[in-house]
Design a protein around this motif. Structure first.
Motif, short mmCIF file in Angstrom:
data_model
loop_
_atom_site.label_atom_id
_atom_site.label_comp_id
_atom_site.label_asym_id
_atom_site.label_seq_id
_atom_site.Cartn_x
_atom_site.Cartn_y
_atom_site.Cartn_z
N GLY A 189 -8.08 14.74 -8.35
CA GLY A 189 -6.80 15.31 -8.71
C GLY A 189 -6.56 15.40 -10.20
N LEU B 168 0.31 4.22 -2.70
CA LEU B 168 0.17 5.64 -2.37
C LEU B 168 0.62 6.51 -3.54
CD1 LEU B 168 1.31 6.56 1.24
CD2 LEU B 168 -0.84 7.06 0.12
N LEU B 169 1.63 6.03 -4.25
CA LEU B 169 2.12 6.79 -5.40
C LEU B 169 1.00 7.05 -6.41
CD1 LEU B 169 5.60 5.30 -6.35
CD2 LEU B 169 5.11 7.66 -5.79
N VAL C 71 -7.17 14.69 -0.86
CA VAL C 71 -7.02 13.29 -1.28
C VAL C 71 -6.76 12.41 -0.06
CG1 VAL C 71 -5.57 11.71 -2.58
CG2 VAL C 71 -6.25 13.86 -3.60
N PHE D 190 3.10 15.61 -9.38
CA PHE D 190 4.34 15.05 -9.90
C PHE D 190 5.00 16.02 -10.88
CE2 PHE D 190 2.71 10.81 -8.65
CZ PHE D 190 3.81 10.43 -7.92
N ALA E 214 -5.31 -0.38 -8.90
CA ALA E 214 -4.10 0.38 -9.22
C ALA E 214 -4.40 1.85 -9.39
CB ALA E 214 -3.45 -0.16 -10.48
N ARG F 28 -9.61 9.55 -6.60
CA ARG F 28 -8.82 9.39 -7.82
C ARG F 28 -9.08 10.53 -8.80
NH1 ARG F 28 -7.30 4.64 -9.96
NH2 ARG F 28 -6.89 4.15 -7.80
N THR G 79 8.24 13.75 -3.07
CA THR G 79 7.08 14.48 -3.58
C THR G 79 6.27 15.08 -2.44
OG1 THR G 79 6.96 12.77 -5.24
CG2 THR G 79 5.15 14.32 -5.17
N ASN H 261 -9.03 9.33 1.36
CA ASN H 261 -8.48 7.99 1.56
C ASN H 261 -8.71 7.52 2.99
OD1 ASN H 261 -6.89 6.63 -0.72
ND2 ASN H 261 -6.41 8.79 -0.97
N ALA I 3 -2.04 7.54 -5.69
CA ALA I 3 -3.02 8.49 -5.17
C ALA I 3 -2.57 9.94 -5.33
CB ALA I 3 -3.30 8.20 -3.69
N VAL I 4 -1.28 10.14 -5.58
CA VAL I 4 -0.79 11.51 -5.73
C VAL I 4 -1.27 12.07 -7.07
CG1 VAL I 4 1.27 12.94 -5.88
CG2 VAL I 4 1.23 10.98 -4.35
N PRO I 5 -1.93 13.24 -7.07
CA PRO I 5 -2.42 13.81 -8.32
C PRO I 5 -1.27 14.07 -9.30
CG PRO I 5 -3.38 14.94 -6.46
CD PRO I 5 -2.35 14.03 -5.91
N SER I 6 -1.59 13.94 -10.61
CA SER I 6 -0.52 13.95 -11.60
C SER I 6 0.20 15.29 -11.67
CB SER I 6 -1.09 13.58 -12.96
OG SER I 6 -2.03 14.53 -13.38
N LEU J 299 8.34 9.05 -3.58
CA LEU J 299 7.12 9.23 -2.79
C LEU J 299 7.36 10.22 -1.65
CD1 LEU J 299 4.21 8.32 -2.22
CD2 LEU J 299 5.15 6.59 -0.70
N LEU K 170 4.96 3.43 -12.01
CA LEU K 170 5.39 2.37 -11.10
C LEU K 170 4.21 1.65 -10.43
CD1 LEU K 170 8.48 3.67 -9.08
CD2 LEU K 170 8.43 1.96 -10.87
N LEU L 214 -5.03 20.21 -2.23
CA LEU L 214 -5.58 19.05 -2.93
C LEU L 214 -5.05 17.75 -2.35
CD1 LEU L 214 -7.47 18.59 -5.29
CD2 LEU L 214 -5.47 18.11 -6.65
N SER M 211 0.82 -1.21 0.00
CA SER M 211 0.00 0.00 0.00
C SER M 211 0.85 1.25 0.00
CB SER M 211 -0.99 0.00 1.16
OG SER M 211 -0.42 -0.56 2.30
N LEU M 212 2.10 1.13 0.46
CA LEU M 212 3.02 2.27 0.37
C LEU M 212 3.25 2.63 -1.10
CD1 LEU M 212 4.72 3.96 2.40
CD2 LEU M 212 6.66 2.54 1.77
N ILE M 213 3.47 1.61 -1.93
CA ILE M 213 3.67 1.86 -3.35
C ILE M 213 2.38 2.36 -3.99
CG2 ILE M 213 4.32 0.81 -5.55
CD1 ILE M 213 6.61 1.12 -3.61
#
Lengths: 357, 366
Positions: B286, A146-147, B346, A155, A357, B283, B101, B350, A149-152, B98, A207, B342, A142-144
């Protein structure tokens, strides 16, 4: 409303009859609501079937409306048309000349992202499924996730202020010593707004999808195969190579393809990071000759485009739709076309992984 | 040692896995520390850099563990140890972005985020006497836009998605062609690039309303295209978990199919479905590209989803960097504030999803 009373009274009705509640009234109500629930049943069936059909309508609608809107720009004579002869669509003879370098850029950036991201993603999946302590596996997974869930655009912003300066020295190094290789050639970028930076951020973004699917597939490997390999004296890696990887091959391929599909459509990271130009270029470290992707091109030019230019941009979006549709269908086909016995189970689990995913 | 059996002698003694030489148990830890110190010391001479140090330490460690194992143990074990090291490095490699960020967003956005930022409409203010443009930071227009657009998208997607899932699980036969097609199309829909969804909504509304087609509703339609497949998948998975015995018991009591679904199946699966829907909202909230295309962007406050451009948090962040206003620094800062806001939204969604899944799960067993 009479529908809802039936089940509510169902448990109490037995108690009621035990205390001798009037039977005729109960029968009468059942008779009445019986006819309405049959109608309700049909309505419900109609609604749910209708929704299922509506899914088809939506998907067809996406294709149809894009085609309708893009057609004027696709068939237009670009050299004669004053509106298309300026702004973002300047200096292109027709739609196909306009979209071709964009299509190339999209595929090129996504390919680099896959080359960087897929091995790491599969390594992570292996780590979680076969190397990490069993009790930690779920938490690490679930740690991975989390990536994902981050809005694009986050990034994208991160790429601007962290990845660009981080990769700039590497870019200069590669350019200086490996500049004879075409992809590292050219005038190195001073800002770091390169294809490489965009592709690295893209690799991070794909990822989680690749990892979660391959992880599920790795965990599907029959335990007996693994134990048999270990019992024959295989080391852990030999066990993975002999038992896990052959079993998971198709799942890995389709996971990578789904990651590719995700990368093709990614907009914000690319639009924010790469400073583009509309050319065919394989260079990944330069200032002025970075290929542009379809999605980022739309995001950058849509606000300033005129009506017909927008149609042209929508046309490029249609091409993106077609390409990513093809990649996704291929991925699904590979998932479903695996060996007969295990395939059903694997397909279902992979889909679950995809959905999560 | 060689014992002749029937006149033949074995060429070489067979290796014994238990008696072979082995590296000490904690060799990996010691080698890692040694590699870190050696690389760090060398780098201190030429100039220290955290990233270079980490990369070189990893490289030196992988080589060292491979060589050590090759010398003391054997080739197979050396490969095994190297792969173990590489796989672990891959995992750490994913954790770094991660943390980086989230750290960047928090560090950059925390200075921006305060109550005024959330409750005030950001606007450029022109002062005629000093001829200066001052920009008031504010994201109220974006907060309202995000909540409205996401809300409308949820209202559109949930009934369609849930009913489709009910059709797939409860009504259709496994062999039915419609079911196979719909399952396939839902899979395909999950792969639609988000910007294409935005272009679809824009095209749809442009053909209906005309060229000035930007509106919150249009953006909500775009988000629905992305959200429906997620809702279908999540609900389908949850409905399949409902035991058939419950349905059969309900039918045996003479309850109709529709009522069984509403009263028994949905009620049993409700916590899972709600969790799935909340995660779907998290989902799409964002998503930037589709909203940017379909609702455009504006600095004005517009709470009417039916007409006119609407600002949203992701778009505020994107335009703050790519199309900044007069005051570029202020625009960039507003972008980070919006990004942090944001991310917090999120995270909240969650957490809600997890809480619902934990506390409202149907009570089973006994």
């Amino acid at each position: 409303m009479s529908d809802s009373t039936i089940v509510d009274t169902a448990p109490s009705s037995s108690a009621a009859s035990a205390t001798g509640s009037p039977a005729p009234r109960k029968g009468g109500r059942e008779f009445r609501s019986g006819s309405t629930t049959k109608a309700g049943d049909r309505v419900f069936l109609g609604f749910s079937t209708g929704s299922a059909i509506f899914i088809m309508v939506i998907l067809a609608g996406v294709a149809i409306f894009l085609i309708i809107k893009a057609l004027p720009a696709i068939v237009a004579n670009w050299t004669q048309n004053a509106e298309l002869h300026e702004g973002p669509t300047l200096a292109f003879d027709n739609f196909w000349v306009y979209v071709a370098p964009l299509l190339w850029g999209t595929l090129w950036v996504s390919a680099i992202a896959i080359v960087i991201g897929a091995p790491v993603a599969i390594g992570i999946a292996l780590f979680i499924s076969h190397y990490s302590p069993r009790r930690l596996a779920g938490a690490l997974g679930s740690l991975i996730d989390l990536l994902a869930a981050v809005p694009s655009f986050v990034f994208g912003l991160w790429g601007i202020i962290v990845i660009r300066p981080f990769l700039a020295p590497l870019g200069r190094f590669l350019n200086e010593y490996l500049g004879w290789i075409p992809i590292f050639a050219g005038q190195p970028s001073s800002t770091g707004s390169t294809i490489l930076a965009g592709a690295v951020v893209l690799a991070v973004m794909i990822l989680p999808i690749i990892t979660s699917i391959t992880r599920e597939v790795f965990l599907q490997t029959p335990l007996l195969h693994e134990e048999a390999a270990l019992a024959l004296g295989a080391t852990r890696w030999e066990m993975i190579r002999l038992a896990v990887l052959p079993y998971a091959r198709s799942g890995m391929v389709s996971a990578v393809l789904l990651g590719l599909g995700r990368a093709l459509g990614e907009t914000m990271a690319i639009a924010l990071i790469i400073s583009p130009s509309l050319i065919f270029s394989v260079k990944i470290l330069t200032e002025g000759s970075n290929s542009q992707t379809i999605a980022a091109n739309i995001a950058l030019n849509f606000p300033i485009a005129t009506s017909l230019q927008r149609d042209a941009l929508i046309g490029t979006g249609l091409m993106l739709f077609v390409v990513s549709l093809g990649v996704n269908i291929l991925a699904r086909y590979i998932v479903s076309a695996t060996g007969p016995g295990a395939s059903g189970r694997k397909t279902r689990r992979s889909k679950k992984a995809i959905q999560s995913a | 040692m060689s014992v002749s059996i029937g006149g033949r002698t074995p060429r070489k003694q067979a290796s014994n896995a238990l008696a072979d030489a082995q590296l000490p148990r904690l060799i990996e830890l010691w080698l890692l520390i040694a590699a870190a110190i050696v690389v760090g010391g060398t780098l201190l001479l030429v100039g220290f850099n955290l990233a270079v140090w980490a990369v070189l330490t990893a490289v030196v460690y992988v080589i060292a563990i491979g060589v050590a194992s090759r010398l003391v143990e054997n080739r197979r074990k050396a490969v095994d140890r190297v792969v173990r090291a590489l796989v672990t490095i891959a995992f750490l490699l994913a954790v770094i972005p991660l943390i980086s960020t989230l750290w960047t967003v928090v560090a950059k956005g925390i200075g921006q985020l305060n109550w005024t930022f959330i409750t005030q409409t950001g606007a450029a203010h022109f002062d005629p006497t000093t001829l200066e443009v001052t920009t008031a930071p504010g994201a109220l227009q974006a907060v309202v836009g995000t909540l409205e657009i996401t809300g409308i998208a949820t209202v559109i997607s949930v009934p369609i998605g849930l009913l489709t899932a009910i059709y797939l699980v409860e009504y259709s036969l496994p062999s039915s062609p419609l079911r196979r097609i719909v399952t396939f199309l839902v899979d395909v829909m999950t792969g639609i690039p988000s910007i294409v969804a935005g272009l679809f909504a824009f095209s749809l509304f442009a053909l209906i309303v005309g060229p000035k087609a930007f509106s919150g509703l249009s953006a909500a339609v775009a988000l629905s295209v992305l959200m429906i497949p997620i809702v279908v998948r999540a609900s389908e998975e949850m409905l399949r978990l409902v035991p058939d015995e419950l349905r059969e018991a309900s039918y045996a009591l003479g309850v109709t199919k529709a009522l069984t679904i509403v009263k028994i199946v949905l009620r049993t699966a409700v916590s899972g479905i709600v969790t799935g829907i909340v995660l779907a909202v998290a989902r799409v909230i964002g998503e930037t590209a589709p909203i940017f295309i379909a609702a455009s962007f504006t600095d004005n406050f517009n709470a009417n989803p039916l007409s006119g451009p609407m600002q949203t948090l992701p778009v505020l962040a994107y335009t703050g960097y790519k199309f900044p206003g007069h005051d570029i620094v202020a625009s960039n800062q507003a972008a980070w504030g919006a990004a942090l806001l944001l991310v917090i939204l999120v995270v909240i969604f969650n957490v809600i999803a997890r809480v619902v899944a934990q506390f409202f799960a149907p009570k089973t067993g006994r």
